[in-house]
Design an enzyme around this catalytic site. Structure first.
Site, mmCIF file in Angstrom:
data_model
loop_
_atom_site.group_PDB
_atom_site.id
_atom_site.type_symbol
_atom_site.label_atom_id
_atom_site.label_comp_id
_atom_site.label_asym_id
_atom_site.label_seq_id
_atom_site.Cartn_x
_atom_site.Cartn_y
_atom_site.Cartn_z
ATOM 1 N N ASN A 59 39.792 35.876 -2.682
ATOM 2 C CA ASN A 59 39.786 36.869 -4.070
ATOM 3 C C ASN A 59 41.013 36.431 -4.906
ATOM 4 O OD1 ASN A 59 40.009 38.797 -5.837
ATOM 5 N ND2 ASN A 59 38.791 40.220 -4.513
ATOM 6 N N HIS A 75 43.871 38.530 -8.595
ATOM 7 C CA HIS A 75 45.171 38.875 -9.042
ATOM 8 C C HIS A 75 45.887 37.662 -9.592
ATOM 9 C CE1 HIS A 75 44.688 43.102 -8.155
ATOM 10 N NE2 HIS A 75 44.116 42.524 -6.667
ATOM 11 N N HIS A 118 36.020 39.835 -8.725
ATOM 12 C CA HIS A 118 35.546 41.276 -8.897
ATOM 13 C C HIS A 118 35.697 41.265 -10.681
ATOM 14 C CE1 HIS A 118 35.954 45.968 -8.378
ATOM 15 N NE2 HIS A 118 34.926 45.762 -9.203
ATOM 16 N N ARG A 135 35.563 44.058 -13.223
ATOM 17 C CA ARG A 135 35.680 45.065 -13.227
ATOM 18 C C ARG A 135 35.277 45.736 -14.632
ATOM 19 N NH1 ARG A 135 38.927 47.699 -8.919
ATOM 20 N NH2 ARG A 135 38.576 49.717 -10.058
ATOM 21 N N ARG A 171 40.122 44.386 -16.272
ATOM 22 C CA ARG A 171 41.678 44.481 -16.066
ATOM 23 C C ARG A 171 42.183 43.134 -15.522
ATOM 24 N NH1 ARG A 171 42.353 48.732 -11.052
ATOM 25 N NH2 ARG A 171 41.334 50.229 -12.657
ATOM 26 N N GLU A 178 32.045 40.491 -7.070
ATOM 27 C CA GLU A 178 32.012 41.839 -6.552
ATOM 28 C C GLU A 178 31.664 42.864 -7.953
ATOM 29 O OE1 GLU A 178 35.863 42.791 -5.380
ATOM 30 O OE2 GLU A 178 35.795 41.381 -3.392
ATOM 31 N N THR A 194 39.882 48.853 -5.032
ATOM 32 C CA THR A 194 38.646 49.539 -4.310
ATOM 33 C C THR A 194 39.201 50.450 -3.338
ATOM 34 O OG1 THR A 194 37.545 47.775 -5.249
ATOM 35 C CG2 THR A 194 36.427 49.188 -3.962
ATOM 36 N N GLU A 234 29.854 44.355 3.796
ATOM 37 C CA GLU A 234 31.289 43.970 3.968
ATOM 38 C C GLU A 234 31.866 45.479 4.465
ATOM 39 O OE1 GLU A 234 33.262 41.570 1.278
ATOM 40 O OE2 GLU A 234 35.215 42.373 1.709
ATOM 41 N N HIS A 244 39.796 43.601 2.539
ATOM 42 C CA HIS A 244 40.725 44.732 2.107
ATOM 43 C C HIS A 244 41.824 44.977 2.868
ATOM 44 C CE1 HIS A 244 41.098 47.320 -1.484
ATOM 45 N NE2 HIS A 244 41.986 48.007 -0.652
#
Ligand code: PXP
Length: 242
Positions: A10, A13, A46, A48, A52, A73, A104, A154, A193
């Site tokens: 992922n 970030h 993801h 969002r 962000r 996502e 999340t 998931e 996660h």
């Protein structure tokens, strides 16, 4: 269902750091290219609602930069559905989303939101996108995923990651039991996660789990050792546990 456990990285970030200054650096596309070069199995991103981290234009850029499958996502909204249909990622993982949350925080209430989710799952599936539901490792959520016809779930590993001692063992058993139940019912279980070098191996050792999606920790480690080394080390730990 044993076999090689896939690692989806992922890269959200990387975009978080980029957006801190509003420019183009560091580019999550470069991260995707590194993940591809180092043998990652997929890119997870993801988009969002508040944008962000990942931005709309990142998706097409990621897709054209690597041949790795993109796992998008997304919240269960009409806007995100249209974006998913336009980009046609390999997979779409439907996640719950609250604007004020930092990440999340829990699983999707697939059981309570059947009517909202059903048309979205159907439209994604009709477009050939592999639908995954990000749920807590709970039987009633798995049953709801089955009713919705999702081919993949998931499991949210946040509770496991935060627990210690006996509580962690309990969470691990839940993950393991639910992964077995998923496979028994024809659903492919993934997990993600809060996974780190320290806690990944017991989850990786659950034979039914086919894929892990890991982000924040890898990007954090990449600050110190580089993304290539961080992904390689995670991959080695997963392989050693399997
Ligand atoms: N899987 C899903 C569905 C997620 O929403 C997230 C967090 O965005 C992850 C995996 C990765 O979690 P983490 O960043 O804690 O590794």
């Amino acid at each position: 269902m044993t076999g090689r456990l896939r690692l989806g990285v992922n890269i959200d970030h990387v975009a978080t750091i980029r957006n801190a200054r509003g420019g183009d650096h560091p580019d999550p596309v470069r991260a995707a290219e590194i993940v591809a070069a180092v043998g990652g199995d997929g890119i997870t991103a993801h988009l969002r609602e508040d944008r962000r981290h990942i931005r709309d234009d990142d998706l097409a850029r990621i897709q054209s930069a690597t041949d790795l499958p993109l796992n998008l996502e997304m919240a269960a909204t009409d806007e995100m559905l249209e974006i998913a249909l336009r980009h046609s990622p390999h997979a779409a993982c439907i996640v719950p989303e609250r604007r004020e949350e930092r990440t999340t925080e829990g699983g999707l209430d697939a059981a309570g939101q059947h009517n909202r989710l059903a048309p979205i799952v159907t439209r994604l599936a009709d477009a050939g996108i592999r639908v995954s539901l990000f749920i807590a490792p709970e039987e009633r959520q798995l049953e709801a995923a089955m009713r919705l016809g999702a081919p993949v779930v998931e499991f949210h590993t946040g509770e496991y990651a935060h627990a210690e001692g006996e509580a962690r063992a309990v969470e691990l058993r839940r993950l393991s039991d639910l992964a077995a139940l998923a496979v028994k019912n024809g659903i492919e279980p993934h997990a993600g996660h809060g996974l780190t070098y320290e806690n990944v191996q017991p989850v990786a050792a659950i034979p039914q789990i086919a894929e892990l999606n890991i982000g924040h920790y890898l990007v954090g480690e990449a600050v110190f050792v580089g993304l290539e080394a961080a992904v390689k080390r995670m991959r080695d730990l997963m392989d050693a546990a399997r």
